[in-house]
Scaffold this active site. Sequence first.
Site, PDB file in Angstrom:
ATOM      1  N   HIS A 192      -0.424 -16.331  27.237  1.00 56.35           N
ATOM      2  CA  HIS A 192       0.304 -17.069  28.272  1.00 56.35           C
ATOM      3  C   HIS A 192      -0.401 -18.406  28.502  1.00 56.35           C
ATOM      4  CE1 HIS A 192       2.913 -17.625  31.702  1.00 56.35           C
ATOM      5  NE2 HIS A 192       1.870 -18.001  32.407  1.00 56.35           N
ATOM      6  N   SER A 226       4.583 -20.618  16.571  1.00 52.88           N
ATOM      7  CA  SER A 226       3.339 -21.309  16.228  1.00 52.88           C
ATOM      8  C   SER A 226       2.129 -20.397  16.396  1.00 52.88           C
ATOM      9  CB  SER A 226       3.176 -22.583  17.061  1.00 52.88           C
ATOM     10  OG  SER A 226       2.906 -22.296  18.418  1.00 52.88           O
ATOM     11  N   ASN A 227       2.127 -19.529  17.397  1.00 53.52           N
ATOM     12  CA  ASN A 227       1.009 -18.598  17.550  1.00 53.52           C
ATOM     13  C   ASN A 227       1.012 -17.546  16.448  1.00 53.52           C
ATOM     14  OD1 ASN A 227      -0.863 -19.072  19.792  1.00 53.52           O
ATOM     15  ND2 ASN A 227       0.974 -19.082  21.050  1.00 53.52           N
ATOM     16  N   GLU A 280      -4.525 -21.984  22.515  1.00 48.50           N
ATOM     17  CA  GLU A 280      -3.867 -20.706  22.257  1.00 48.50           C
ATOM     18  C   GLU A 280      -4.093 -20.264  20.820  1.00 48.50           C
ATOM     19  OE1 GLU A 280       0.251 -20.295  23.517  1.00 48.50           O
ATOM     20  OE2 GLU A 280       0.011 -22.007  24.851  1.00 48.50           O
ATOM     21  N   LEU A 339       9.636  -6.646  28.514  1.00 45.81           N
ATOM     22  CA  LEU A 339       9.710  -5.358  27.830  1.00 45.81           C
ATOM     23  C   LEU A 339      10.053  -4.260  28.827  1.00 45.81           C
ATOM     24  CD1 LEU A 339       6.545  -5.727  25.591  1.00 45.81           C
ATOM     25  CD2 LEU A 339       8.931  -6.063  24.913  1.00 45.81           C
ATOM     26  N   GLU A 348       3.821  -3.174  32.789  1.00 46.29           N
ATOM     27  CA  GLU A 348       5.230  -3.219  33.196  1.00 46.29           C
ATOM     28  C   GLU A 348       5.590  -4.466  34.002  1.00 46.29           C
ATOM     29  OE1 GLU A 348       4.219   0.971  32.232  1.00 46.29           O
ATOM     30  OE2 GLU A 348       3.256  -0.629  33.388  1.00 46.29           O
ATOM     31  N   MET A 396      10.524 -14.079  24.302  1.00 44.30           N
ATOM     32  CA  MET A 396      11.066 -14.463  25.604  1.00 44.30           C
ATOM     33  C   MET A 396      11.907 -13.359  26.227  1.00 44.30           C
ATOM     34  SD  MET A 396       9.576 -17.280  25.754  1.00 44.30           S
ATOM     35  CE  MET A 396      10.259 -17.958  27.252  1.00 44.30           C
ATOM     36  N   ARG A 397      11.324 -12.168  26.262  1.00 43.28           N
ATOM     37  CA  ARG A 397      11.994 -11.043  26.917  1.00 43.28           C
ATOM     38  C   ARG A 397      10.959 -10.188  27.637  1.00 43.28           C
ATOM     39  NH1 ARG A 397      16.921  -9.142  26.043  1.00 43.28           N
ATOM     40  NH2 ARG A 397      16.288  -6.959  26.215  1.00 43.28           N
TER      41      ARG A 397
END
Length: 201
Positions: free
Chosen positions: A109, A13-14, A174, A93, A142, A90-91
Amino acid sequence: MNRLGILLSGRGSNFLAIAHSIREGRLRNAEIAVVISNVADAPGLLAARELGLPTALFVSKDRKRSEHDADVAACLQQHRVDLVCLAGYMRLLSPEFVAAFRDRILNIHPSLLPAFPGLDSQQQAFEYGCKLAGCTVHFVDEDLDHGVIVLQRSIPVLETDDAHSLAGRILAEEHIAYSEAIARVLSGEYAIIGRRYVRTV
Protein backbone atom coordinates in the site's frame (compact mmCIF):
# COMPACT_ATOMS: atom_id res chain seq x y z
CA MET A 1 10.82 -23.66 -4.11
CA ASN A 2 8.10 -21.37 -2.81
CA ARG A 3 5.31 -20.71 -5.28
CA LEU A 4 3.83 -17.22 -5.58
CA GLY A 5 0.40 -16.34 -6.88
CA ILE A 6 0.13 -12.75 -8.15
CA LEU A 7 -3.23 -10.94 -8.27
CA LEU A 8 -3.39 -7.72 -10.28
CA SER A 9 -5.89 -5.39 -11.92
CA GLY A 10 -3.70 -2.90 -13.81
CA ARG A 11 -0.23 -2.29 -15.14
CA GLY A 12 1.46 -4.70 -12.73
CA SER A 13 4.60 -2.69 -12.00
CA ASN A 14 5.02 -4.35 -8.59
CA PHE A 15 4.50 -7.76 -10.20
CA LEU A 16 7.23 -6.97 -12.71
CA ALA A 17 9.54 -5.82 -9.91
CA ILE A 18 8.99 -9.16 -8.15
CA ALA A 19 9.60 -11.07 -11.39
CA HIS A 20 12.85 -9.15 -11.98
CA SER A 21 13.99 -9.78 -8.40
CA ILE A 22 13.50 -13.51 -8.93
CA ARG A 23 15.24 -13.50 -12.30
CA GLU A 24 18.19 -11.51 -10.97
CA GLY A 25 18.61 -13.73 -7.92
CA ARG A 26 17.71 -11.11 -5.32
CA LEU A 27 14.58 -13.03 -4.34
CA ARG A 28 15.66 -16.62 -3.94
CA ASN A 29 13.75 -19.85 -3.44
CA ALA A 30 10.69 -18.34 -5.08
CA GLU A 31 8.93 -18.69 -8.40
CA ILE A 32 5.77 -17.18 -9.83
CA ALA A 33 3.28 -20.01 -10.21
CA VAL A 34 0.42 -17.99 -11.73
CA VAL A 35 -0.61 -14.40 -12.45
CA ILE A 36 -4.34 -13.76 -12.13
CA SER A 37 -6.30 -10.67 -13.14
CA ASN A 38 -9.91 -9.61 -12.72
CA VAL A 39 -9.63 -7.18 -15.67
CA ALA A 40 -9.45 -8.56 -19.21
CA ASP A 41 -7.20 -5.86 -20.66
CA ALA A 42 -4.92 -5.38 -17.66
CA PRO A 43 -1.43 -4.55 -18.99
CA GLY A 44 0.09 -6.66 -16.21
CA LEU A 45 -1.63 -9.76 -17.55
CA LEU A 46 -0.17 -9.16 -21.00
CA ALA A 47 3.25 -8.61 -19.46
CA ALA A 48 2.99 -11.93 -17.62
CA ARG A 49 2.11 -13.72 -20.85
CA GLU A 50 5.07 -12.11 -22.59
CA LEU A 51 7.30 -13.45 -19.80
CA GLY A 52 5.91 -16.93 -20.42
CA LEU A 53 4.26 -17.19 -17.02
CA PRO A 54 1.00 -19.07 -16.41
CA THR A 55 -1.93 -16.66 -16.36
CA ALA A 56 -5.64 -16.74 -15.61
CA LEU A 57 -8.48 -14.28 -16.05
CA PHE A 58 -11.59 -14.13 -13.88
CA VAL A 59 -13.56 -11.01 -14.77
CA SER A 60 -15.13 -9.66 -11.60
CA LYS A 61 -17.54 -7.12 -13.06
CA ASP A 62 -21.20 -7.98 -12.35
CA ARG A 63 -20.26 -11.08 -10.35
CA LYS A 64 -20.88 -11.76 -6.69
CA ARG A 65 -17.69 -11.32 -4.69
CA SER A 66 -17.98 -14.74 -3.07
CA GLU A 67 -18.41 -16.54 -6.41
CA HIS A 68 -15.56 -14.67 -8.06
CA ASP A 69 -13.22 -15.22 -5.10
CA ALA A 70 -14.06 -18.93 -5.05
CA ASP A 71 -12.88 -19.22 -8.66
CA VAL A 72 -9.67 -17.32 -7.91
CA ALA A 73 -8.98 -19.41 -4.79
CA ALA A 74 -9.51 -22.64 -6.74
CA CYS A 75 -7.03 -21.47 -9.39
CA LEU A 76 -4.43 -20.60 -6.75
CA GLN A 77 -4.87 -23.98 -5.12
CA GLN A 78 -4.65 -25.72 -8.49
CA HIS A 79 -1.27 -24.03 -9.01
CA ARG A 80 -0.16 -25.05 -5.48
CA VAL A 81 0.48 -21.46 -4.43
CA ASP A 82 2.25 -20.94 -1.10
CA LEU A 83 1.96 -17.15 -0.87
CA VAL A 84 -0.55 -14.80 -2.52
CA CYS A 85 0.76 -11.35 -3.46
CA LEU A 86 -1.65 -8.56 -4.31
CA ALA A 87 -0.01 -6.22 -6.82
CA GLY A 88 -2.47 -3.47 -7.58
CA TYR A 89 -5.45 -5.78 -7.16
CA MET A 90 -8.38 -3.38 -6.93
CA ARG A 91 -10.85 -5.57 -5.10
CA LEU A 92 -11.62 -6.28 -1.48
CA LEU A 93 -11.22 -9.97 -0.75
CA SER A 94 -14.10 -11.91 0.73
CA PRO A 95 -13.76 -13.29 4.28
CA GLU A 96 -13.87 -16.80 2.82
CA PHE A 97 -10.90 -16.07 0.58
CA VAL A 98 -8.89 -14.58 3.44
CA ALA A 99 -9.70 -17.61 5.61
CA ALA A 100 -8.56 -20.01 2.88
CA PHE A 101 -5.12 -18.33 2.78
CA ARG A 102 -4.83 -17.13 6.37
CA ASP A 103 -1.47 -15.41 6.96
CA ARG A 104 -0.50 -16.24 3.38
CA ILE A 105 -1.67 -13.07 1.60
CA LEU A 106 0.51 -9.97 1.26
CA ASN A 107 -0.45 -6.54 -0.01
CA ILE A 108 1.54 -3.39 -0.68
CA HIS A 109 0.00 0.00 0.00
CA PRO A 110 1.43 3.42 -0.95
CA SER A 111 1.29 5.00 2.49
CA LEU A 112 2.76 4.51 5.93
CA LEU A 113 -0.18 2.63 7.40
CA PRO A 114 -2.28 3.12 9.42
CA ALA A 115 -2.24 6.57 7.79
CA PHE A 116 -4.27 6.98 4.60
CA PRO A 117 -5.76 3.56 3.86
CA GLY A 118 -7.83 3.14 0.71
CA LEU A 119 -7.49 5.02 -2.55
CA ASP A 120 -5.40 8.08 -3.49
CA SER A 121 -3.07 7.69 -0.51
CA GLN A 122 -0.24 9.68 -2.08
CA GLN A 123 -2.56 12.59 -2.87
CA GLN A 124 -3.91 12.47 0.68
CA ALA A 125 -0.41 12.51 2.18
CA PHE A 126 0.58 15.46 0.00
CA GLU A 127 -2.56 17.45 0.78
CA TYR A 128 -2.26 16.70 4.49
CA GLY A 129 1.18 18.25 4.54
CA CYS A 130 3.03 15.12 5.65
CA LYS A 131 6.80 15.49 5.96
CA LEU A 132 7.32 11.74 5.49
CA ALA A 133 5.54 9.39 3.10
CA GLY A 134 6.20 5.86 1.94
CA CYS A 135 4.81 2.39 1.50
CA THR A 136 3.77 -0.57 3.63
CA VAL A 137 3.78 -4.31 2.97
CA HIS A 138 1.29 -6.04 5.22
CA PHE A 139 -0.57 -9.29 5.68
CA VAL A 140 -4.16 -9.14 4.48
CA ASP A 141 -7.05 -9.66 6.85
CA GLU A 142 -10.78 -9.05 6.49
CA ASP A 143 -10.47 -5.25 6.82
CA LEU A 144 -9.15 -2.74 4.29
CA ASP A 145 -5.38 -2.09 4.56
CA HIS A 146 -5.44 -3.34 8.13
CA GLY A 147 -3.36 -6.51 8.56
CA VAL A 148 -0.08 -6.95 10.41
CA ILE A 149 2.72 -4.80 8.98
CA VAL A 150 5.77 -6.69 7.68
CA LEU A 151 7.88 -3.83 6.33
CA GLN A 152 7.73 -0.11 5.64
CA ARG A 153 9.95 2.20 3.62
CA SER A 154 9.77 5.97 4.02
CA ILE A 155 10.89 8.98 2.02
CA PRO A 156 10.86 12.70 2.81
CA VAL A 157 8.20 14.82 1.14
CA LEU A 158 10.20 17.47 -0.70
CA GLU A 159 9.27 21.12 -1.05
CA THR A 160 9.48 20.60 -4.81
CA ASP A 161 7.07 17.63 -4.77
CA ASP A 162 3.58 17.55 -6.12
CA ALA A 163 1.25 14.60 -5.70
CA HIS A 164 2.42 13.08 -9.00
CA SER A 165 6.15 13.26 -8.24
CA LEU A 166 5.55 11.97 -4.72
CA ALA A 167 3.61 9.00 -6.06
CA GLY A 168 6.46 8.19 -8.44
CA ARG A 169 9.07 8.25 -5.69
CA ILE A 170 6.87 6.09 -3.44
CA LEU A 171 6.43 3.59 -6.27
CA ALA A 172 10.21 3.23 -6.56
CA GLU A 173 10.29 2.30 -2.87
CA GLU A 174 7.44 -0.18 -3.38
CA HIS A 175 9.49 -2.04 -5.97
CA ILE A 176 12.24 -2.54 -3.38
CA ALA A 177 10.01 -3.21 -0.40
CA TYR A 178 7.79 -5.92 -1.84
CA SER A 179 10.55 -8.36 -2.74
CA GLU A 180 12.25 -7.77 0.59
CA ALA A 181 9.01 -8.43 2.47
CA ILE A 182 8.31 -11.58 0.45
CA ALA A 183 11.79 -12.88 1.29
CA ARG A 184 11.20 -12.21 4.98
CA VAL A 185 7.89 -14.05 5.00
CA LEU A 186 9.16 -17.01 2.96
CA SER A 187 12.07 -17.40 5.37
CA GLY A 188 9.62 -18.30 8.14
CA GLU A 189 11.93 -16.53 10.57
CA TYR A 190 9.28 -14.41 12.26
CA ALA A 191 6.45 -14.48 14.73
CA ILE A 192 3.25 -12.45 14.92
CA ILE A 193 2.71 -11.13 18.43
CA GLY A 194 -0.55 -9.22 18.68
CA ARG A 195 -0.33 -6.80 15.78
CA ARG A 196 3.45 -6.91 15.61
CA TYR A 197 5.57 -8.75 13.07
CA VAL A 198 8.73 -9.79 14.94
CA ARG A 199 11.80 -11.29 13.27
CA THR A 200 13.13 -14.27 15.19
CA VAL A 201 16.64 -14.39 13.73
